[in-house]
Design an enzyme around this catalytic site. Structure first.
Site, PDB file in Angstrom:
ATOM      1  N   HIS A   1       0.774  -1.269   0.021  1.00  0.00           N
ATOM      2  CA  HIS A   1       0.103  -0.065  -0.038  1.00  0.00           C
ATOM      3  C   HIS A   1       0.721   1.284   0.016  1.00  0.00           C
ATOM      4  O   HIS A   1       0.694   2.188  -0.616  1.00  0.00           O
ATOM      5  CB  HIS A   1      -0.913   0.053   1.175  1.00  0.00           C
ATOM      6  CG  HIS A   1      -1.680   1.043   1.299  1.00  0.00           C
ATOM      7  ND1 HIS A   1      -3.148   1.076   1.155  1.00  0.00           N
ATOM      8  CD2 HIS A   1      -1.712   2.497   1.728  1.00  0.00           C
ATOM      9  CE1 HIS A   1      -3.678   2.304   1.223  1.00  0.00           C
ATOM     10  NE2 HIS A   1      -2.665   3.164   1.827  1.00  0.00           N
ATOM     11  N   GLU A   2       1.783   1.374   0.795  1.00  0.00           N
ATOM     12  CA  GLU A   2       2.544   2.668   0.884  1.00  0.00           C
ATOM     13  C   GLU A   2       3.592   2.707  -0.161  1.00  0.00           C
ATOM     14  O   GLU A   2       3.929   3.819  -0.602  1.00  0.00           O
ATOM     15  CB  GLU A   2       3.289   2.552   2.247  1.00  0.00           C
ATOM     16  CG  GLU A   2       2.695   2.598   3.301  1.00  0.00           C
ATOM     17  CD  GLU A   2       1.727   3.854   3.676  1.00  0.00           C
ATOM     18  OE1 GLU A   2       1.810   4.853   3.159  1.00  0.00           O
ATOM     19  OE2 GLU A   2       0.575   3.514   4.365  1.00  0.00           O
TER      20      GLU A   2
ATOM     21  N   HIS B   1       1.641   4.563  -2.685  1.00  0.00           N
ATOM     22  CA  HIS B   1       1.726   5.817  -2.585  1.00  0.00           C
ATOM     23  C   HIS B   1       2.925   6.552  -3.172  1.00  0.00           C
ATOM     24  O   HIS B   1       3.107   7.496  -3.793  1.00  0.00           O
ATOM     25  CB  HIS B   1       1.646   6.064  -1.165  1.00  0.00           C
ATOM     26  CG  HIS B   1       0.218   6.159  -0.630  1.00  0.00           C
ATOM     27  ND1 HIS B   1      -0.770   6.909  -1.131  1.00  0.00           N
ATOM     28  CD2 HIS B   1      -0.244   5.393   0.556  1.00  0.00           C
ATOM     29  CE1 HIS B   1      -1.938   6.863  -0.293  1.00  0.00           C
ATOM     30  NE2 HIS B   1      -1.680   5.851   0.448  1.00  0.00           N
TER      31      HIS B   1
ATOM     32  N   GLU C   1      -4.736   7.819  -2.953  1.00  0.00           N
ATOM     33  CA  GLU C   1      -5.252   6.445  -2.419  1.00  0.00           C
ATOM     34  C   GLU C   1      -5.669   5.711  -3.356  1.00  0.00           C
ATOM     35  O   GLU C   1      -5.477   4.438  -3.204  1.00  0.00           O
ATOM     36  CB  GLU C   1      -6.465   6.844  -1.414  1.00  0.00           C
ATOM     37  CG  GLU C   1      -6.934   5.782  -0.424  1.00  0.00           C
ATOM     38  CD  GLU C   1      -5.944   5.424   0.566  1.00  0.00           C
ATOM     39  OE1 GLU C   1      -4.792   6.070   0.735  1.00  0.00           O
ATOM     40  OE2 GLU C   1      -5.978   4.488   1.456  1.00  0.00           O
TER      41      GLU C   1
HETATM   42 ZN    ZN Z   1      -3.008   5.166   1.961  1.00  0.00          ZN
END
Ligand code: ZN
Length: 500
Positions: A264-265, A268, A294
């Site tokens: 997830h990170e 980003h 997101e």
């Molecule tokens: Zn996030």
């Protein structure tokens, strides 16, 4: 020098100072010993004060007005026009708020944090209610100061999702809710169909770390321009396009936590690392909104990381890393397990099927509280009633209900919707990527993530903040934000997993 170049040159130090502040913030959450906390708070306060003063200086306003005149008639797609628009957005946010209001919000939220922590521990909403009411009063004043056309929430939402309107979010959420609530119920009736017990065995954290690092390296996260460290709450930050940091945390008894938070990170970070190098040091570098940000993290986490092709490639390696735990679990069983759905009361633990319902509830409550349609003393009942209506569960305590999130105590009202908007956008972008490059699933199964990353780079990342989120989505997908793609994706994936 031309007015737009003058504006850009004038802002260089402001950008550098805020990047320096980000270094201090990163250190605070990763490396700093507890004893440094007080001094660090002072460092950050000074940096943000100086940065703010430099930015709201009369000279910025003057140069901005000259730049706006120069930008008139320019191609809206140009770097220059985008720069002027972005600086105007940020400048209005920083200057429209009276200093007294900014200070009142800072004071109230600083105090509120402790009040919230204690109220949550004691599961005592009444102890937090007066503080929450004061924060919402300040948020109302903030909305009035920033200005809005339709609803006060528009002004708050615009800080995080520029250009997005409350009415649009409400319309999309209403359509989604009508389809999602019955679907969630169908899945809930079959929860026993998926065994995820193997994920809760003991997994050595060093081995988890090595595997996770290998995964994000293969996805394309550039360790020459970033690094991963441990933090209590995983986050991504950056000091440049060429220095984008990510963090994660390891749970020895739950394998998915570190793995998917790393992916997830990294999602980003790939967005930040992917800005056009020409945007370096300008206000146009980085993500265009929290929602689009997101969309990138969730695309990599859910569409890629919780998908079959990804595990066709990585599962043999994971089995070799953890032969005792996973040696006897076949790929199909593991795929179902990492996609298990639960009746969680807690947003941050929610799966991708139920997650958006947690967000809709918060969005509706925020609007009702802001517009005075809901009394603060009645807020827990309203929360619990919506939980029952949307998820079929009633929180046994406020701790597991209305007191669970830190956002409101921090003065973050209008922030929650971006999580759901990003989830919806992630599927719209993914569908378009697959339509343009149909080999992507096979490429992923072969461990080749470059075709997907290239598509994201070209279509989304390089632009930085050049386009407003709605413009970007229209450009990339040919349509506005919508929920139908997300629902189609959920139905297809989870009908198979749960045998509906
Ligand atoms: Zn996030």
């Amino acid at each position: 020098m031309e007015p737009i170049q003058q504006l850009q040159a004038h802002l260089v130090d402001v950008i550098r100072l805020s990047q320096i502040g980000a270094v201090l913030g990163w250190d605070q959450q990763t490396m700093m010993p507890p004893g440094g906390a007080e001094a660090r708070a002072e460092h950050l306060a000074t940096i943000s004060k100086v940065t703010h003063e430099m930015f709201v200086d009369d000279k910025t306003g003057r140069l901005l007005e000259e730049a706006e005149r120069a930008a008139q008639g320019m191609d809206g797609d140009s770097f220059e026009a985008a720069l002027v628009r972005v600086v105007r957005h940020d400048y209005d946010l920083e200057t429209k708020l009276p200093t007294a209001l900014v200070e009142a919000i800072a004071r109230e939220t600083a105090r509120a944090h402790e009040v919230w922590v204690k109220a949550r521990e004691a599961s005592d909403f009444a102890a937090f209610a007066p503080t929450l009411e004061r924060i919402y009063n300040l948020m109302r004043q903030k909305a009035e100061a920033l200005g809005y056309e339709d609803r006060p929430y528009d002004a708050l939402l615009d800080q995080f999702e520029p250009g997005m309107k409350t009415a649009h979010v409400a319309e999309v959420f209403a359509g989604l809710r009508d389809e999602l609530v019955p679907f969630v119920q169908q899945v809930f009736d079959r929860l026993d169909a998926v065994d995820h017990s193997m994920l809760h065995l003991h997994y050595d954290v060093d081995k988890q770390a090595a595997f996770g690092l290998d995964v994000i390296r293969k996805l394309g996260y550039d360790f020459e321009r970033g690094r991963q460290d441990k933090a209590v709450h995983p986050f991504t930050t950056n000091f440049s396009i060429n220095d984008v940091r990510i963090t994660t945390r390891y749970l020895p008894n739950f394998l998915p936590s570190a793995l998917f938070s790393s992916v997830h990170e990294a999602g980003h970070a790939l967005y930040e690392q992917g800005s056009d190098q020409r945007l370096e040091g300008t206000p146009l570098a980085g993500g265009t909104s929290l929602g689009v940000h997101e969309s990138q993290s969730r695309l990599w986490e859910n569409l890629v990381g919780r998908g079959k092709p990804f595990w066709q490639h990585f599962y043999p390696q994971l089995q070799q890393t953890f032969p005792e735990q996973l040696g006897g679990v076949d790929l199909a069983a593991f795929y179902r397990a990492i996609n298990f759905v639960s009746r969680s009361l807690i947003r941050v633990e929610a799966d991708e099927v139920t997650y958006n319902l947690h967000i809709m509830l918060r969005f509706e409550m925020e609007n009702d509280l802001l517009e005075g349609k809901l009394a603060f003393r009645d807020a827990p009942d309203a929360w619990n009633a919506r939980m029952q209506q949307y998820l079929g569960v009633t929180p046994p305590s406020d701790r597991e209900g209305i007191l669970q999130d830190v956002h409101w105590s921090s003065g973050l009202v209008g922030y929650f919707p971006t999580y759901a908007l990003g989830t919806l956008l992630s599927v719209q972008y993914w569908d378009k990527a697959l339509a343009d490059v149909p080999s992507i699933p096979d490429d992923i199964a072969a461990g080749n993530f470059a075709p997907l990353l290239d598509w994201l780079r070209t279509n989304i990342h390089v632009h930085g903040r050049k386009y407003l989120p709605a413009e970007l989505t229209q450009r990339v997908t040919g349509e506005p934000l919508q929920y139908r793609s997300f629902m189609r994706y959920l139905r297809a994936k989870y009908s198979e997993i749960y045998g509906l």
